[in-house]
Design a protein around this motif. Sequence first.
Motif, PDB file in Angstrom:
ATOM      1  N   GLY A   1       0.811  -1.215   0.000  1.00 54.31           N
ATOM      2  CA  GLY A   1       0.000   0.000   0.000  1.00 54.31           C
ATOM      3  C   GLY A   1       0.842   1.262   0.000  1.00 54.31           C
ATOM      4  N   GLU A   2       1.888   1.257   0.809  1.00 59.34           N
ATOM      5  CA  GLU A   2       2.754   2.439   0.894  1.00 59.34           C
ATOM      6  C   GLU A   2       3.484   2.692  -0.421  1.00 59.34           C
ATOM      7  OE1 GLU A   2       6.611   4.017   3.498  1.00 59.34           O
ATOM      8  OE2 GLU A   2       5.484   2.241   4.145  1.00 59.34           O
ATOM      9  N   ALA A   3       4.007   1.589  -1.026  1.00 59.73           N
ATOM     10  CA  ALA A   3       4.743   1.714  -2.289  1.00 59.73           C
ATOM     11  C   ALA A   3       3.832   2.210  -3.408  1.00 59.73           C
ATOM     12  CB  ALA A   3       5.369   0.375  -2.665  1.00 59.73           C
ATOM     13  N   LEU A   4       2.601   1.657  -3.469  1.00 59.48           N
ATOM     14  CA  LEU A   4       1.658   2.082  -4.503  1.00 59.48           C
ATOM     15  C   LEU A   4       1.242   3.534  -4.308  1.00 59.48           C
ATOM     16  CD1 LEU A   4      -0.646  -1.068  -4.854  1.00 59.48           C
ATOM     17  CD2 LEU A   4       1.011  -0.217  -6.516  1.00 59.48           C
ATOM     18  N   GLY A   5       1.037   3.901  -3.048  1.00 59.32           N
ATOM     19  CA  GLY A   5       0.654   5.285  -2.762  1.00 59.32           C
ATOM     20  C   GLY A   5       1.731   6.273  -3.147  1.00 59.32           C
ATOM     21  N   SER A   6       2.999   5.867  -2.945  1.00 58.54           N
ATOM     22  CA  SER A   6       4.099   6.780  -3.248  1.00 58.54           C
ATOM     23  C   SER A   6       4.273   7.006  -4.749  1.00 58.54           C
ATOM     24  CB  SER A   6       5.407   6.247  -2.655  1.00 58.54           C
ATOM     25  OG  SER A   6       5.780   5.028  -3.269  1.00 58.54           O
ATOM     26  N   LEU A   7       3.719   6.103  -5.562  1.00 58.34           N
ATOM     27  CA  LEU A   7       3.803   6.288  -7.018  1.00 58.34           C
ATOM     28  C   LEU A   7       3.095   7.568  -7.455  1.00 58.34           C
ATOM     29  CD1 LEU A   7       3.158   2.687  -8.440  1.00 58.34           C
ATOM     30  CD2 LEU A   7       5.330   3.889  -8.235  1.00 58.34           C
ATOM     31  N   PHE A   8       2.070   7.964  -6.685  1.00 52.75           N
ATOM     32  CA  PHE A   8       1.270   9.128  -7.066  1.00 52.75           C
ATOM     33  C   PHE A   8       1.770  10.417  -6.401  1.00 52.75           C
ATOM     34  CE2 PHE A   8      -1.335   5.362  -7.611  1.00 52.75           C
ATOM     35  CZ  PHE A   8      -1.837   5.545  -8.891  1.00 52.75           C
ATOM     36  N   THR A   9       2.808  10.265  -5.578  1.00 50.80           N
ATOM     37  CA  THR A   9       3.412  11.457  -4.972  1.00 50.80           C
ATOM     38  C   THR A   9       4.840  11.684  -5.482  1.00 50.80           C
ATOM     39  OG1 THR A   9       4.128  10.132  -3.057  1.00 50.80           O
ATOM     40  CG2 THR A   9       2.020  11.277  -2.873  1.00 50.80           C
ATOM     41  N   ASP A  10       5.464  10.641  -5.977  1.00 52.68           N
ATOM     42  CA  ASP A  10       6.802  10.752  -6.548  1.00 52.68           C
ATOM     43  C   ASP A  10       6.678  11.286  -7.981  1.00 52.68           C
ATOM     44  OD1 ASP A  10       9.097   9.696  -8.258  1.00 52.68           O
ATOM     45  OD2 ASP A  10       9.851   9.227  -6.259  1.00 52.68           O
ATOM     46  N   ARG A  11       7.216  12.459  -8.232  1.00 52.83           N
ATOM     47  CA  ARG A  11       7.010  13.106  -9.535  1.00 52.83           C
ATOM     48  C   ARG A  11       7.678  12.363 -10.683  1.00 52.83           C
ATOM     49  NH1 ARG A  11       8.697  18.382 -10.363  1.00 52.83           N
ATOM     50  NH2 ARG A  11      10.066  18.477  -8.535  1.00 52.83           N
ATOM     51  N   LEU A  12       8.778  11.681 -10.382  1.00 54.82           N
ATOM     52  CA  LEU A  12       9.446  10.907 -11.422  1.00 54.82           C
ATOM     53  C   LEU A  12       8.565   9.737 -11.870  1.00 54.82           C
ATOM     54  CD1 LEU A  12      12.247  11.534 -12.601  1.00 54.82           C
ATOM     55  CD2 LEU A  12      13.157   9.655 -11.228  1.00 54.82           C
ATOM     56  N   ALA A  13       8.026   8.999 -10.886  1.00 57.62           N
ATOM     57  CA  ALA A  13       7.133   7.874 -11.187  1.00 57.62           C
ATOM     58  C   ALA A  13       5.848   8.357 -11.843  1.00 57.62           C
ATOM     59  CB  ALA A  13       6.819   7.100  -9.909  1.00 57.62           C
ATOM     60  N   LEU A  14       5.320   9.461 -11.349  1.00 55.56           N
ATOM     61  CA  LEU A  14       4.087  10.012 -11.915  1.00 55.56           C
ATOM     62  C   LEU A  14       4.300  10.429 -13.373  1.00 55.56           C
ATOM     63  CD1 LEU A  14       1.185  10.636 -11.074  1.00 55.56           C
ATOM     64  CD2 LEU A  14       1.928  12.927 -10.409  1.00 55.56           C
ATOM     65  N   GLY A  15       5.470  10.993 -13.657  1.00 51.61           N
ATOM     66  CA  GLY A  15       5.796  11.381 -15.025  1.00 51.61           C
ATOM     67  C   GLY A  15       5.854  10.184 -15.957  1.00 51.61           C
ATOM     68  N   VAL A  16       6.421   9.072 -15.463  1.00 53.70           N
ATOM     69  CA  VAL A  16       6.481   7.844 -16.260  1.00 53.70           C
ATOM     70  C   VAL A  16       5.073   7.329 -16.555  1.00 53.70           C
ATOM     71  CG1 VAL A  16       7.157   5.408 -16.212  1.00 53.70           C
ATOM     72  CG2 VAL A  16       8.772   7.163 -15.467  1.00 53.70           C
ATOM     73  N   MET A  17       4.215   7.282 -15.525  1.00 58.57           N
ATOM     74  CA  MET A  17       2.856   6.771 -15.711  1.00 58.57           C
ATOM     75  C   MET A  17       2.043   7.648 -16.652  1.00 58.57           C
ATOM     76  SD  MET A  17       1.701   5.204 -12.012  1.00 58.57           S
ATOM     77  CE  MET A  17       1.967   6.702 -11.063  1.00 58.57           C
ATOM     78  N   LEU A  18       2.088   8.960 -16.442  1.00 53.16           N
ATOM     79  CA  LEU A  18       1.334   9.863 -17.322  1.00 53.16           C
ATOM     80  C   LEU A  18       1.900   9.841 -18.739  1.00 53.16           C
ATOM     81  CD1 LEU A  18       0.778  12.945 -14.962  1.00 53.16           C
ATOM     82  CD2 LEU A  18      -0.927  11.273 -15.728  1.00 53.16           C
ATOM     83  N   GLY A  19       3.212   9.690 -18.854  1.00 54.84           N
ATOM     84  CA  GLY A  19       3.823   9.601 -20.175  1.00 54.84           C
ATOM     85  C   GLY A  19       3.307   8.405 -20.952  1.00 54.84           C
TER      86      GLY A  19
END
Length: 398
Positions: free
Chosen positions: A284-302
């Motif tokens: 849960g913590e790791a998945l939640g951090s995907l939406f707060t980490d801008r690098l990970a968020l950039g990869v997903m939105l990309g």
Amino acid sequence: MIEKRPTAAEFARYLRTETVGGMILLAATAIALIWVNSPISGTYTALRDFHLGPESLHLSLSVGDWAKDGLLAIFFFVAGLELKRELVVGELNDLKAAILPVVAAIGGMIVPAAVALAVGWGEPGVERAWAIPVATDIAFALGVLAITASGLPSSLRVFLLSLAVVDDLGAIVLIAVLFTATLNPVAALVAVALLALYAFLQHKRVTSPWLYVPVAVGTWVAVHEAGIHATIAGVALALLTRVRKDHYEHEAPAVRLEHRLQPWSAGLAVPLFALFAAGVPVNGEALGSLFTDRLALGVMLGLVVGKVIGIVGASALAVLFKAAVWPSGAGPRDIVAVAMLGGVGFTVSLLIADLALDGADAEQAKAAVLLASLTASLLAAVLLVRRSRVHQRADDDD
């Protein structure tokens, strides 16, 4: 009546189907995720990080690196053969026919990279991580298309295949440019000499594997020693392989090699790479951090957003300015559904994440790739099923 057992040739033919390749890749990913998030996760890490190979040749690599640098070279060799065939005798040989997938692929690389760069701007590692959402996974994307789009025109498969091949070529260039830190000129010259020998053997119509296998292995070792990512050796060898058959040949060398190696690529090389690349802790913590980490968020939105905007936008502009036409029997809505499959980054995106980042950052980026690829494949499946039904109703009315 005695039941006939399937032969090795039948099993290889089974592995060549896109649906099966995608399923094996998905199974390997699931095993990695379950294994690394289980009580015996230590055995996964120990196996992935176990070193083997001759130290004298600087080839004492971890099992994970052998999968990434060695086995994946087979995948890139097969992809390179397909690219060479498309460029010389296939869809990309005719400029008019090639314009749409080529333009779409370029748009599908530029926009995701721009999205990842914009979202992750200022974060450590973004100067290399922006390349992560650039790639499209050929096997997985075509597998989803094969399962969900039985009613769609066959021209859409050709469009997706051509787009993914050009897409992977772009990713290969990025790997060569971004991830060559230091160059060993002597090893690079040896690699060039071996590639020249390979081309000479092709020109002289030599067919003996006793010559080609040592040359290919030597090229891989030389490229690795040169400091260039070793998978580039697979692409270079593929692009030097003949794709036009002589009058006395049943099939060209490129077709013959692709036919023989594709089952090994789909059934062994890519799944093993996924097994050792996709093992990231998920809670849960790791998945939640995907939406707060801008690098990970950039990869997903990309991957999920940027790919669709880039592919559809570039395609629409090419058609608007009459540089290209929509695939036969298909329209803009079909392209939107297929474009969503472009967000299935998977194999090459995981590879770039491994090359671009280290430690926890790499694991975070790979988790983002996995989540984005899953999201894109599910959304694409829904859209493709809907478009398939529309086409089937239209055929029934006719």
